[in-house]
Write a protein that holds these residues in place. Structure first.
Motif, PDB file in Angstrom:
ATOM      1  N   SER A  96      10.384  -8.445  67.307  1.00 23.67           N
ATOM      2  CA  SER A  96      10.326  -9.254  66.266  1.00 23.67           C
ATOM      3  C   SER A  96      11.809  -9.505  65.507  1.00 23.67           C
ATOM      4  CB  SER A  96       9.567  -8.928  65.254  1.00 23.67           C
ATOM      5  OG  SER A  96      10.012  -7.745  64.458  1.00 23.67           O
ATOM      6  N   ALA A  97      11.811 -10.592  64.678  1.00 24.64           N
ATOM      7  CA  ALA A  97      12.955 -10.719  63.878  1.00 24.64           C
ATOM      8  C   ALA A  97      13.340  -9.592  62.801  1.00 24.64           C
ATOM      9  CB  ALA A  97      13.118 -11.845  63.137  1.00 24.64           C
ATOM     10  N   TYR A  98      14.406  -9.260  62.384  1.00 26.84           N
ATOM     11  CA  TYR A  98      14.481  -8.197  61.410  1.00 26.84           C
ATOM     12  C   TYR A  98      14.068  -8.420  60.173  1.00 26.84           C
ATOM     13  CZ  TYR A  98      17.351  -4.669  58.809  1.00 26.84           C
ATOM     14  OH  TYR A  98      17.417  -3.492  57.920  1.00 26.84           O
ATOM     15  N   MET A  99      13.455  -7.574  59.585  1.00 22.42           N
ATOM     16  CA  MET A  99      12.957  -7.439  58.176  1.00 22.42           C
ATOM     17  C   MET A  99      13.725  -6.522  57.395  1.00 22.42           C
ATOM     18  SD  MET A  99       8.877  -8.391  58.774  1.00 22.42           S
ATOM     19  CE  MET A  99       8.369  -8.413  57.420  1.00 22.42           C
ATOM     20  N   ASP A 100      13.435  -5.252  57.704  1.00 20.15           N
ATOM     21  CA  ASP A 100      14.215  -4.160  57.213  1.00 20.15           C
ATOM     22  C   ASP A 100      14.158  -2.758  57.961  1.00 20.15           C
ATOM     23  OD1 ASP A 100      11.628  -2.982  56.527  1.00 20.15           O
ATOM     24  OD2 ASP A 100      11.455  -4.121  54.845  1.00 20.15           O
ATOM     25  N   ALA A 101      14.712  -1.835  57.505  1.00 21.02           N
ATOM     26  CA  ALA A 101      14.683  -0.719  58.317  1.00 21.02           C
ATOM     27  C   ALA A 101      13.451   0.023  58.654  1.00 21.02           C
ATOM     28  CB  ALA A 101      15.905   0.306  57.903  1.00 21.02           C
ATOM     29  N   MET A 102      12.465  -0.153  57.783  1.00 22.82           N
ATOM     30  CA  MET A 102      11.238   0.568  57.824  1.00 22.82           C
ATOM     31  C   MET A 102      10.301  -0.346  58.760  1.00 22.82           C
ATOM     32  SD  MET A 102       8.508   1.454  54.993  1.00 22.82           S
ATOM     33  CE  MET A 102       9.662   2.949  54.195  1.00 22.82           C
ATOM     34  N   THR A 142      11.212  -2.809  60.893  1.00 14.18           N
ATOM     35  CA  THR A 142      11.791  -3.325  62.316  1.00 14.18           C
ATOM     36  C   THR A 142      12.651  -2.342  62.503  1.00 14.18           C
ATOM     37  OG1 THR A 142      12.885  -4.853  60.693  1.00 14.18           O
ATOM     38  CG2 THR A 142      11.102  -5.770  61.978  1.00 14.18           C
ATOM     39  N   PRO A 143      12.381  -1.449  63.159  1.00 16.18           N
ATOM     40  CA  PRO A 143      13.398  -0.556  63.894  1.00 16.18           C
ATOM     41  C   PRO A 143      14.342  -0.987  64.698  1.00 16.18           C
ATOM     42  CG  PRO A 143      11.414   0.446  64.076  1.00 16.18           C
ATOM     43  CD  PRO A 143      10.960  -0.812  63.640  1.00 16.18           C
ATOM     44  N   THR A 144      15.528  -0.511  64.855  1.00 19.10           N
ATOM     45  CA  THR A 144      16.464  -1.464  65.780  1.00 19.10           C
ATOM     46  C   THR A 144      16.253  -1.886  66.896  1.00 19.10           C
ATOM     47  OG1 THR A 144      18.299  -0.329  64.526  1.00 19.10           O
ATOM     48  CG2 THR A 144      18.854  -1.116  66.641  1.00 19.10           C
ATOM     49  N   ALA A 145      15.451  -1.093  67.581  1.00 21.44           N
ATOM     50  CA  ALA A 145      14.975  -1.081  69.067  1.00 21.44           C
ATOM     51  C   ALA A 145      13.937  -2.182  69.179  1.00 21.44           C
ATOM     52  CB  ALA A 145      14.296   0.051  69.701  1.00 21.44           C
ATOM     53  N   SER A 146      13.206  -2.474  68.083  1.00 20.79           N
ATOM     54  CA  SER A 146      12.355  -3.573  67.997  1.00 20.79           C
ATOM     55  C   SER A 146      12.809  -5.191  67.873  1.00 20.79           C
ATOM     56  CB  SER A 146      11.438  -3.424  66.908  1.00 20.79           C
ATOM     57  OG  SER A 146      11.894  -3.674  65.541  1.00 20.79           O
ATOM     58  N   VAL A 147      13.944  -5.111  67.321  1.00 18.34           N
ATOM     59  CA  VAL A 147      14.609  -6.622  66.834  1.00 18.34           C
ATOM     60  C   VAL A 147      14.993  -7.530  68.035  1.00 18.34           C
ATOM     61  CG1 VAL A 147      16.514  -7.545  65.588  1.00 18.34           C
ATOM     62  CG2 VAL A 147      15.746  -5.509  64.684  1.00 18.34           C
ATOM     63  N   ILE A 148      14.578  -8.544  68.092  1.00 22.13           N
ATOM     64  CA  ILE A 148      15.034  -9.454  69.054  1.00 22.13           C
ATOM     65  C   ILE A 148      16.517  -9.921  69.042  1.00 22.13           C
ATOM     66  CG2 ILE A 148      14.639 -11.785  70.049  1.00 22.13           C
ATOM     67  CD1 ILE A 148      11.774 -11.545  69.283  1.00 22.13           C
ATOM     68  N   LYS A 149      17.461  -9.612  69.903  1.00 19.81           N
ATOM     69  CA  LYS A 149      18.656  -9.891  69.880  1.00 19.81           C
ATOM     70  C   LYS A 149      19.142 -11.266  70.815  1.00 19.81           C
ATOM     71  CE  LYS A 149      20.044  -5.241  68.654  1.00 19.81           C
ATOM     72  NZ  LYS A 149      18.636  -4.581  68.418  1.00 19.81           N
ATOM     73  N   ASP A 150      20.256 -11.461  70.568  1.00 23.36           N
ATOM     74  CA  ASP A 150      20.752 -12.668  71.198  1.00 23.36           C
ATOM     75  C   ASP A 150      20.643 -12.549  72.882  1.00 23.36           C
ATOM     76  OD1 ASP A 150      21.344 -14.550  69.207  1.00 23.36           O
ATOM     77  OD2 ASP A 150      23.392 -13.974  69.067  1.00 23.36           O
ATOM     78  N   HIS A 151      21.054 -11.335  73.206  1.00 25.25           N
ATOM     79  CA  HIS A 151      21.256 -11.171  74.618  1.00 25.25           C
ATOM     80  C   HIS A 151      19.807 -11.132  75.354  1.00 25.25           C
ATOM     81  CE1 HIS A 151      19.359  -6.901  74.905  1.00 25.25           C
ATOM     82  NE2 HIS A 151      20.199  -6.574  73.921  1.00 25.25           N
ATOM     83  N   PRO A 169       1.796 -13.272  51.408  1.00 29.11           N
ATOM     84  CA  PRO A 169       2.044 -13.114  50.030  1.00 29.11           C
ATOM     85  C   PRO A 169       3.094 -11.857  49.836  1.00 29.11           C
ATOM     86  CG  PRO A 169      -0.190 -13.942  50.208  1.00 29.11           C
ATOM     87  CD  PRO A 169       0.326 -13.670  51.627  1.00 29.11           C
ATOM     88  N   GLY A 170       4.172 -11.733  48.903  1.00 34.98           N
ATOM     89  CA  GLY A 170       4.847 -10.595  48.774  1.00 34.98           C
ATOM     90  C   GLY A 170       5.972 -10.589  49.904  1.00 34.98           C
ATOM     91  N   LEU A 171       5.819 -11.371  50.799  1.00 33.96           N
ATOM     92  CA  LEU A 171       7.027 -11.330  51.815  1.00 33.96           C
ATOM     93  C   LEU A 171       7.806 -12.230  51.978  1.00 33.96           C
ATOM     94  CD1 LEU A 171       4.834  -9.996  54.899  1.00 33.96           C
ATOM     95  CD2 LEU A 171       5.997  -8.482  53.435  1.00 33.96           C
ATOM     96  N   GLU A 172       7.762 -13.139  50.832  1.00 37.73           N
ATOM     97  CA  GLU A 172       8.723 -14.297  50.864  1.00 37.73           C
ATOM     98  C   GLU A 172      10.276 -13.995  50.815  1.00 37.73           C
ATOM     99  OE1 GLU A 172       4.778 -15.378  49.221  1.00 37.73           O
ATOM    100  OE2 GLU A 172       6.270 -13.650  48.689  1.00 37.73           O
ATOM    101  N   VAL A 173      10.407 -12.604  50.125  1.00 35.86           N
ATOM    102  CA  VAL A 173      11.802 -12.097  49.880  1.00 35.86           C
ATOM    103  C   VAL A 173      12.579 -12.059  51.435  1.00 35.86           C
ATOM    104  CG1 VAL A 173      11.074  -9.786  50.321  1.00 35.86           C
ATOM    105  CG2 VAL A 173      13.292 -10.336  48.809  1.00 35.86           C
ATOM    106  N   TYR A 174      11.919 -11.993  52.463  1.00 31.82           N
ATOM    107  CA  TYR A 174      12.322 -11.936  53.703  1.00 31.82           C
ATOM    108  C   TYR A 174      12.750 -13.285  54.343  1.00 31.82           C
ATOM    109  CZ  TYR A 174      10.640  -7.304  53.898  1.00 31.82           C
ATOM    110  OH  TYR A 174      10.393  -5.945  53.668  1.00 31.82           O
TER     111      TYR A 174
END
Length: 250
Positions: free
Chosen positions: A108-114, A116-125, A156-161
């Motif tokens: 997924s896209a990065y949200m926060d460290a809790m 979206t762990p680094t390995a879960s983030v979709i990256k450019d490559h 609701p509550g996640l608009e900050v992202y």
């Protein structure tokens, strides 16, 4: 038909319950299941369901990873469970299932460290690897998160992202022009026709699933499975495990 489900979060039994509903209540045969992430790749829960309780799925299950999996142990858990109890569809890979060519992109896209762990983030490559695939080599894209810019509302509550979804999904849509793009993650039903693509977002696994038949005919099935109240015995055993944990370390 292929049954699509998402976000079981270790409640693996829900997959079988939704298969049974489709086949027994709706009289629709299910050939296999594609799970769109947050399957629940965690050692204790996998061991409990598949090894200790000798659990299994009623139909072959394919899955992509979400953002809530144990990524530190992911590779070792795949060596033990993958291609035995289920089949993992890795990122930026095309797999033919029931005559359809699926491009899989977990994470997924990065949200926060809790969340979206680094390995879960979709990256450019990951996107670049997808774009290396021939434009006619993909019929349907399956992702955990949605692509940015299609209008999936924030919870609701996640608009900050900020805006929902991962970047550069529009490049995939232009390159492949898929008939269908199916995703989970947001725990809400969503549907949009844009260009040649129908975007379909699934709600959580307790709320229903989607069924894909011939000629890209895909329908949403609302079927709510309520939480079961634990029995007194179950509560007592849970309490004892907290006091004297003796779970396996497999």
């Amino acid at each position: 038909m292929i049954l699509f489900i998402s976000d079981t979060h270790c409640a693996y039994h829900l997959i079988n319950e939704q298969i049974e509903y489709a086949q027994e209540e709706l009289a629709i045969p299910v050939s296999c299941v594609i799970h769109l992430g947050d399957f629940g790749i965690f050692r204790p829960q996998l061991y409990d369901f598949f090894i200790r309780k000798n659990g299994s799925f009623l139909k072959p299950v394919y899955f992509i990873e979400g953002n809530h999996e144990d990524f530190d142990a992911f590779d070792s858990l795949m060596k033990k469970y993958n291609n035995v109890y289920f089949t993992y569809l890795s990122r930026s890979v095309v797999t033919e299932i029931e005559g359809y060519k699926f491009l899989s992109l977990g994470g997924s896209a990065y949200m926060d460290a809790m969340t979206t762990p680094t390995a879960s983030v979709i990256k450019d490559h990951h996107i670049d690897d997808c774009l290396e695939i021939h434009s006619e080599g993909v019929d349907i894209i399956i992702t955990h998160d949605c692509p940015q810019g299609i209008g999936v509302p924030n919870s609701p509550g996640l608009e900050v992202y900020g805006q929902t979804g991962f970047a550069r999904g529009d490049e995939l849509a232009r390159h492949f022009s898929p008939k269908l793009w199916i995703f989970g993650h947001h725990h809400k039903w969503f549907e949009l026709e844009k260009g040649n693509t129908r975007y379909l977002g699934l709600s959580g696994s307790r709320r229903g699933f989607a069924l894909l038949g011939e000629n890209y005919e895909c329908m949403i099935i609302n079927h709510h499975i309520p939480f079961k109240k634990p029995s007194f015995l179950s509560k007592a055993l849970t309490f004892l495990r907290i006091l004297r944990p003796n779970g396996p370390s497999h």
